[in-house]
Design an enzyme around this catalytic site. Structure first.
Site, PDB file in Angstrom:
ATOM      1  N   CYS A 190      12.568 -30.050 -21.734  1.00 40.67           N
ATOM      2  CA  CYS A 190      10.946 -30.285 -21.342  1.00 40.67           C
ATOM      3  C   CYS A 190       9.765 -30.953 -21.805  1.00 40.67           C
ATOM      4  CB  CYS A 190      10.612 -28.856 -19.888  1.00 40.67           C
ATOM      5  SG  CYS A 190       9.630 -27.384 -21.206  1.00 40.67           S
ATOM      6  N   CYS A 241      13.137 -21.083 -24.459  1.00 38.70           N
ATOM      7  CA  CYS A 241      12.528 -21.651 -23.265  1.00 38.70           C
ATOM      8  C   CYS A 241      12.133 -21.429 -22.028  1.00 38.70           C
ATOM      9  CB  CYS A 241      11.892 -24.006 -23.121  1.00 38.70           C
ATOM     10  SG  CYS A 241      10.718 -24.111 -22.530  1.00 38.70           S
ATOM     11  N   ASN A 291       7.937 -31.863 -47.861  1.00 36.41           N
ATOM     12  CA  ASN A 291       7.881 -30.579 -47.694  1.00 36.41           C
ATOM     13  C   ASN A 291       7.144 -29.915 -45.768  1.00 36.41           C
ATOM     14  OD1 ASN A 291       8.341 -30.045 -49.845  1.00 36.41           O
ATOM     15  ND2 ASN A 291       6.509 -29.715 -50.922  1.00 36.41           N
ATOM     16  N   ILE A 292       7.754 -28.830 -45.590  1.00 42.01           N
ATOM     17  CA  ILE A 292       7.764 -28.949 -44.171  1.00 42.01           C
ATOM     18  C   ILE A 292       7.197 -27.385 -44.197  1.00 42.01           C
ATOM     19  CG2 ILE A 292      10.297 -30.108 -43.733  1.00 42.01           C
ATOM     20  CD1 ILE A 292      11.652 -27.129 -43.496  1.00 42.01           C
ATOM     21  N   ASP A 293       6.195 -26.974 -44.878  1.00 46.70           N
ATOM     22  CA  ASP A 293       5.958 -25.955 -44.751  1.00 46.70           C
ATOM     23  C   ASP A 293       4.464 -25.655 -44.168  1.00 46.70           C
ATOM     24  OD1 ASP A 293       4.395 -26.141 -47.063  1.00 46.70           O
ATOM     25  OD2 ASP A 293       6.389 -26.235 -47.985  1.00 46.70           O
ATOM     26  N   PRO A 317      11.485 -21.246 -52.303  1.00 45.43           N
ATOM     27  CA  PRO A 317      12.651 -22.244 -53.219  1.00 45.43           C
ATOM     28  C   PRO A 317      12.542 -23.330 -52.732  1.00 45.43           C
ATOM     29  CG  PRO A 317      13.597 -20.787 -51.552  1.00 45.43           C
ATOM     30  CD  PRO A 317      11.983 -20.707 -51.509  1.00 45.43           C
ATOM     31  N   ASP A 318      13.192 -24.043 -53.545  1.00 46.76           N
ATOM     32  CA  ASP A 318      13.398 -25.981 -53.783  1.00 46.76           C
ATOM     33  C   ASP A 318      15.184 -25.962 -53.277  1.00 46.76           C
ATOM     34  OD1 ASP A 318      14.463 -27.899 -54.060  1.00 46.76           O
ATOM     35  OD2 ASP A 318      13.876 -27.953 -56.236  1.00 46.76           O
ATOM     36  N   PHE A 319      15.985 -27.033 -52.861  1.00 40.84           N
ATOM     37  CA  PHE A 319      17.110 -26.705 -52.305  1.00 40.84           C
ATOM     38  C   PHE A 319      17.619 -27.043 -53.900  1.00 40.84           C
ATOM     39  CE2 PHE A 319      15.137 -27.303 -48.293  1.00 40.84           C
ATOM     40  CZ  PHE A 319      16.489 -27.173 -47.488  1.00 40.84           C
ATOM     41  N   ARG A 320      17.357 -28.019 -54.297  1.00 42.04           N
ATOM     42  CA  ARG A 320      18.442 -28.565 -55.862  1.00 42.04           C
ATOM     43  C   ARG A 320      18.284 -28.190 -57.191  1.00 42.04           C
ATOM     44  NH1 ARG A 320      17.375 -31.883 -52.210  1.00 42.04           N
ATOM     45  NH2 ARG A 320      19.216 -32.738 -50.715  1.00 42.04           N
ATOM     46  N   HIS A 327       8.640 -35.368 -43.459  1.00 39.30           N
ATOM     47  CA  HIS A 327      10.802 -34.379 -42.896  1.00 39.30           C
ATOM     48  C   HIS A 327      10.052 -33.735 -41.889  1.00 39.30           C
ATOM     49  CE1 HIS A 327      12.927 -35.292 -47.039  1.00 39.30           C
ATOM     50  NE2 HIS A 327      12.704 -35.828 -45.978  1.00 39.30           N
ATOM     51  N   CYS A 331      10.974 -27.845 -26.980  1.00 40.46           N
ATOM     52  CA  CYS A 331      11.899 -27.595 -25.891  1.00 40.46           C
ATOM     53  C   CYS A 331      12.621 -29.402 -26.024  1.00 40.46           C
ATOM     54  CB  CYS A 331      11.261 -27.068 -24.520  1.00 40.46           C
ATOM     55  SG  CYS A 331      12.632 -27.173 -23.435  1.00 40.46           S
ATOM     56  N   THR A 336       7.345 -24.691 -54.841  1.00 41.44           N
ATOM     57  CA  THR A 336       8.327 -23.996 -54.820  1.00 41.44           C
ATOM     58  C   THR A 336       6.567 -23.364 -55.863  1.00 41.44           C
ATOM     59  OG1 THR A 336       8.285 -25.533 -57.631  1.00 41.44           O
ATOM     60  CG2 THR A 336      10.317 -24.638 -55.522  1.00 41.44           C
TER      61      THR A 336
END
Length: 233
Positions: free
Chosen positions: A129, A147, A101-103, A30-33, A118, A126, A25
């Site tokens: 394949c 793809c 985090n996924i960033d 932005p945070d989810f919660r 996560h 894809c 953040t």
């Protein structure tokens, strides 16, 4: 940096960091919660529905509309927490960063050993394949990213209704079990199974850094209620 935290870090060469949304953040993601986070924005469906596996399969176009606008932040830069953790790894003190985090900002800051519970927006594949695509392929695509083989491209992120990667969970448990210091930062410890990983810690010092209180505050050796970037600065 808080003097007690400084002392704990200086005395250890086997630190593991476990981080949540609060680490991102401060880079403007932005945070989810939180009150101003993604869950309080108005969309036709609640965000947790949109980023579920079944919604992705059924309404792929709407999923991507939300995902491209609300989940990818390519302008975000690593903050002091990311930078300091990368430095501690370079000094041989920090063994691993485990993140919810996924960033991909930990890697951008220079951290090498990062376990992403996560997944990451920076990896996509894809479904037909298995060909790999980077984040720019997603951002620059019109509508649903496809793809060359005609298959639909899916982000390598764990959606609701999907299980976490077993190998990454296993490695996370291993690092936490062996650590003598566990620093938990920017997470309120409510997202399971990730939050349950803390229970594997058997080391000397548990440090919690978060803006609000958590369920584990009573069992921690050091609790700092503040922004993690500010603390690490």
């Amino acid at each position: 940096m808080n003097q007690d935290l400084q002392n704990i870090i200086e005395e250890s060469n086997n630190i593991v960091f476990f981080g949540g949304a609060g680490v991102s953040t401060e880079s403007g993601i932005p945070d989810f919660r939180s009150v101003d986070g993604l869950y309080s924005t108005t969309y036709k469906y609640p965000p947790e529905t949109i980023i579920s596996h079944s919604f992705f399969v059924r309404n792929t176009s709407e999923f991507y509309d939300f995902y491209k606008n609300k989940m990818i932040f390519l302008d975000a830069l690593p903050n002091q927490a990311h930078i300091k953790l990368a430095e501690l790894e370079k000094r041989g003190k920090l063994k691993c960063v485990i993140t919810q985090n996924i960033d991909g900002l930990h890697q951008e800051a220079g951290s090498k050993n990062v376990l992403e519970l996560h997944g990451s927006v920076r990896r996509n594949y894809c479904m037909k394949c298995g060909k790999f695509y980077d984040v720019y392929s997603i951002v620059n695509s019109k509508g649903v990213p496809k793809c060359q083989c005609g298959g639909t491209i899916k982000p390598d992120v764990v959606l609701y209704e999907e299980s976490l990667d077993g190998e990454i969970l296993e490695k996370s448990v291993e690092y936490i079990e062996k650590a003598d210091v566990l620093i938990v930062g920017g997470t309120s410890l409510v997202v399971y199974p990730a939050a349950g990983l803390i229970n594997y810690f058997k080391g000397k010092k548990l440090v919690l850094i978060n803006k609000s209180s958590t369920s584990l505050d009573k069992s921690a050796d050091l609790v700092i209620c503040d922004n993690i970037g500010k603390v690490f600065q």
